[in-house]
Design a protein around this motif. Sequence first.
Motif, mmCIF file in Angstrom:
data_model
loop_
_atom_site.group_PDB
_atom_site.id
_atom_site.type_symbol
_atom_site.label_atom_id
_atom_site.label_comp_id
_atom_site.label_asym_id
_atom_site.label_seq_id
_atom_site.Cartn_x
_atom_site.Cartn_y
_atom_site.Cartn_z
ATOM 1 N N GLY A 205 0.837 -1.202 0.000
ATOM 2 C CA GLY A 205 0.000 0.000 0.000
ATOM 3 C C GLY A 205 0.866 1.244 0.000
ATOM 4 N N THR A 206 0.423 2.271 -0.739
ATOM 5 C CA THR A 206 1.255 3.477 -0.893
ATOM 6 C C THR A 206 0.513 4.761 -0.514
ATOM 7 O OG1 THR A 206 0.576 3.640 -3.204
ATOM 8 C CG2 THR A 206 2.631 2.461 -2.769
ATOM 9 N N ALA A 207 -0.692 4.627 0.080
ATOM 10 C CA ALA A 207 -1.461 5.827 0.420
ATOM 11 C C ALA A 207 -1.123 6.314 1.822
ATOM 12 C CB ALA A 207 -2.957 5.525 0.333
ATOM 13 N N GLY A 208 -1.062 7.648 1.958
ATOM 14 C CA GLY A 208 -0.910 8.236 3.286
ATOM 15 C C GLY A 208 -2.270 8.748 3.744
ATOM 16 N N ALA A 209 -2.569 8.591 5.005
ATOM 17 C CA ALA A 209 -3.773 9.124 5.668
ATOM 18 C C ALA A 209 -5.087 8.514 5.158
ATOM 19 C CB ALA A 209 -3.824 10.646 5.592
ATOM 20 N N SER A 210 -5.433 8.715 3.893
ATOM 21 C CA SER A 210 -6.663 8.087 3.388
ATOM 22 C C SER A 210 -6.397 7.425 2.039
ATOM 23 C CB SER A 210 -7.799 9.100 3.282
ATOM 24 O OG SER A 210 -7.341 10.264 2.641
ATOM 25 N N PRO A 211 -7.115 6.323 1.770
ATOM 26 C CA PRO A 211 -6.850 5.581 0.526
ATOM 27 C C PRO A 211 -7.462 6.271 -0.690
ATOM 28 C CG PRO A 211 -8.651 4.557 1.716
ATOM 29 C CD PRO A 211 -8.175 5.697 2.578
ATOM 30 N N THR A 212 -7.053 5.877 -1.875
ATOM 31 C CA THR A 212 -7.696 6.308 -3.119
ATOM 32 C C THR A 212 -8.093 5.031 -3.863
ATOM 33 O OG1 THR A 212 -5.720 6.244 -4.502
ATOM 34 C CG2 THR A 212 -6.059 8.249 -3.223
ATOM 35 N N LYS A 213 -8.697 5.183 -5.043
ATOM 36 C CA LYS A 213 -9.091 3.989 -5.803
ATOM 37 C C LYS A 213 -7.870 3.170 -6.211
ATOM 38 C CE LYS A 213 -13.318 5.823 -7.736
ATOM 39 N NZ LYS A 213 -13.871 6.457 -8.930
ATOM 40 N N GLN A 214 -6.744 3.844 -6.391
ATOM 41 C CA GLN A 214 -5.537 3.134 -6.841
ATOM 42 C C GLN A 214 -4.618 2.727 -5.683
ATOM 43 O OE1 GLN A 214 -6.330 6.245 -8.259
ATOM 44 N NE2 GLN A 214 -7.322 5.270 -10.012
ATOM 45 N N ARG A 215 -4.799 3.367 -4.540
ATOM 46 C CA ARG A 215 -3.807 3.184 -3.484
ATOM 47 C C ARG A 215 -4.433 2.765 -2.161
ATOM 48 N NH1 ARG A 215 -1.443 8.174 -5.911
ATOM 49 N NH2 ARG A 215 -2.344 9.448 -4.279
ATOM 50 N N ASN A 216 -3.929 1.672 -1.629
ATOM 51 C CA ASN A 216 -4.322 1.240 -0.294
ATOM 52 C C ASN A 216 -3.387 1.895 0.734
ATOM 53 O OD1 ASN A 216 -6.268 -0.985 0.786
ATOM 54 N ND2 ASN A 216 -4.457 -1.122 2.075
ATOM 55 N N LEU A 217 -3.794 1.804 2.005
ATOM 56 C CA LEU A 217 -2.960 2.417 3.048
ATOM 57 C C LEU A 217 -1.643 1.661 3.210
ATOM 58 C CD1 LEU A 217 -5.900 3.330 5.376
ATOM 59 C CD2 LEU A 217 -4.389 4.926 4.190
ATOM 60 N N THR A 218 -0.709 2.334 3.866
ATOM 61 C CA THR A 218 0.690 1.920 3.843
ATOM 62 C C THR A 218 0.992 0.554 4.464
ATOM 63 O OG1 THR A 218 1.371 4.215 3.829
ATOM 64 C CG2 THR A 218 3.001 2.638 4.581
ATOM 65 N N SER A 219 1.717 -0.256 3.713
ATOM 66 C CA SER A 219 2.310 -1.496 4.213
ATOM 67 C C SER A 219 3.292 -2.029 3.171
ATOM 68 C CB SER A 219 1.249 -2.561 4.485
ATOM 69 O OG SER A 219 1.856 -3.737 5.000
ATOM 70 N N VAL A 220 4.390 -2.600 3.657
ATOM 71 C CA VAL A 220 5.396 -3.197 2.769
ATOM 72 C C VAL A 220 5.766 -4.558 3.341
ATOM 73 C CG1 VAL A 220 7.767 -2.998 1.905
ATOM 74 C CG2 VAL A 220 6.343 -0.947 2.072
ATOM 75 N N ALA A 221 5.820 -5.587 2.467
ATOM 76 C CA ALA A 221 6.236 -6.927 2.904
ATOM 77 C C ALA A 221 7.632 -7.229 2.369
ATOM 78 C CB ALA A 221 5.258 -7.974 2.374
ATOM 79 N N LEU A 222 8.465 -7.843 3.214
ATOM 80 C CA LEU A 222 9.784 -8.319 2.788
ATOM 81 C C LEU A 222 9.822 -9.820 2.984
ATOM 82 C CD1 LEU A 222 10.791 -5.368 2.800
ATOM 83 C CD2 LEU A 222 12.824 -6.160 3.974
ATOM 84 N N ALA A 223 10.157 -10.553 1.924
ATOM 85 C CA ALA A 223 10.288 -12.001 2.042
ATOM 86 C C ALA A 223 11.744 -12.368 1.807
ATOM 87 C CB ALA A 223 9.406 -12.699 1.019
ATOM 88 N N TYR A 224 12.278 -13.207 2.687
ATOM 89 C CA TYR A 224 13.669 -13.632 2.542
ATOM 90 C C TYR A 224 13.823 -15.044 3.088
ATOM 91 C CZ TYR A 224 18.674 -14.014 3.322
ATOM 92 O OH TYR A 224 19.968 -14.473 3.325
ATOM 93 N N ASP A 225 14.243 -15.948 2.239
ATOM 94 C CA ASP A 225 14.562 -17.307 2.653
ATOM 95 C C ASP A 225 13.453 -17.954 3.489
ATOM 96 O OD1 ASP A 225 16.164 -19.518 2.675
ATOM 97 O OD2 ASP A 225 17.373 -18.886 4.401
ATOM 98 N N GLY A 226 12.217 -17.819 3.026
ATOM 99 C CA GLY A 226 11.100 -18.497 3.693
ATOM 100 C C GLY A 226 10.470 -17.710 4.838
ATOM 101 N N ASP A 227 11.032 -16.561 5.187
ATOM 102 C CA ASP A 227 10.450 -15.723 6.234
ATOM 103 C C ASP A 227 9.856 -14.469 5.606
ATOM 104 O OD1 ASP A 227 11.242 -17.385 8.312
ATOM 105 O OD2 ASP A 227 13.194 -16.405 8.508
ATOM 106 N N VAL A 228 8.764 -13.995 6.212
ATOM 107 C CA VAL A 228 8.166 -12.728 5.758
ATOM 108 C C VAL A 228 8.061 -11.791 6.955
ATOM 109 C CG1 VAL A 228 6.079 -11.634 4.812
ATOM 110 C CG2 VAL A 228 6.830 -13.851 3.919
ATOM 111 N N VAL A 229 8.402 -10.535 6.754
ATOM 112 C CA VAL A 229 8.127 -9.518 7.771
ATOM 113 C C VAL A 229 7.333 -8.395 7.092
ATOM 114 C CG1 VAL A 229 10.197 -10.051 9.132
ATOM 115 C CG2 VAL A 229 10.297 -8.228 7.422
ATOM 116 N N LEU A 230 6.515 -7.715 7.902
ATOM 117 C CA LEU A 230 5.735 -6.581 7.385
ATOM 118 C C LEU A 230 6.209 -5.305 8.050
ATOM 119 C CD1 LEU A 230 1.923 -7.546 7.437
ATOM 120 C CD2 LEU A 230 3.536 -7.713 5.526
ATOM 121 N N PHE A 231 6.272 -4.246 7.258
ATOM 122 C CA PHE A 231 6.478 -2.922 7.816
ATOM 123 C C PHE A 231 5.167 -2.161 7.679
ATOM 124 C CE2 PHE A 231 10.819 -4.175 6.580
ATOM 125 C CZ PHE A 231 11.361 -4.172 7.852
#
Length: 296
Positions: free
Chosen positions: A8-34
């Motif tokens: 997600g790349t939206a700040g404060a409120s979403p738009t039709k194209q953008r959900n609110l902020t979150s980034v996932a990192l996957a590495y060697d079978g593990d996933v973390v979310l920011f």
Amino acid sequence: MIRVTILGTAGASPTKQRNLTSVALAYDGDVVLFDCGEGTQMQILKYGVNSSRIRAIFISHAHGDHVIGLAGLVRTLALNGRKEPLKVFAPRGSEGVVRNLIEFDKAALTYPIEIKGVQKGLIYEGKDFTVSAFKLDHTISSYGYVFKINNKRRFMGDKAKRLGIYGEMFSILQKRGSIRLGKRTIRLTDVTTISLGKKVVYASDTRPTSSTANAARGADMLIHESTYADAESGLARDRGHSTAYEAAMIAKKAKAKKLELIHFSARYKSASGLETEARKVFPNSVAAKDGDVIDL
Ligand SMILES: [Zn+2]
Ligand SMILES: [Zn+2]
């Protein structure tokens, strides 16, 4: 390989194209979310992140657009029958906000959730990586995170051979740090090099700050908020945010390899103008879109 999925790349409120902020990192079978803005669990489904592999969630700060998605995600993980513990990190003092989102309706969870208050420094050790926190500059306590794969020592095969190292001598060298060959002592450092592990840095929400530049020194990717364009720099200052130009200045100062801009104000239908502003200072800048996948 680290796989970065921009959820997600939206700040404060979403738009039709953008959900609110979150980034996932996957590495060697593990996933973390920011961060875990509202709707993150839908984005996880849509963009193919394996939610059963999420080990830890790192919340930057307790503003709704970064944290409300936890409420739904933790319940869905329970409905999926998760047993493995989940760690949720949030700035010290905001643990109660996270606890309320997890416990408000007394939902039966099938797995333990450990909530940890964040201060700066090393906060999480994975199999082969670490996550550390650094202070951001926002209207409330906010932290950025550094995901770093551990450095690795590698043998220089040719040089080792030339010096007469073979077979089990490698493991002896590794264990003892040196080995005697006749009258000579060969040290581990004579026949090895250190290859630096990759580094991804997440900074949202924040004013441009030197602590981000320091944390992102030489980073393979800096993911930095860019709520506003240059024309709204006054708003950015008043509301504790950054412009695209300011984010690019931090990437340049840090000598990062790549800048991903996120957390755009809903006033911009497209973020391409912000990308153009950033590229004037730091050419390898991209305005991230929901669903972007970058392999590092
Ligand atoms: Zn925000
Ligand atoms: Zn905020």
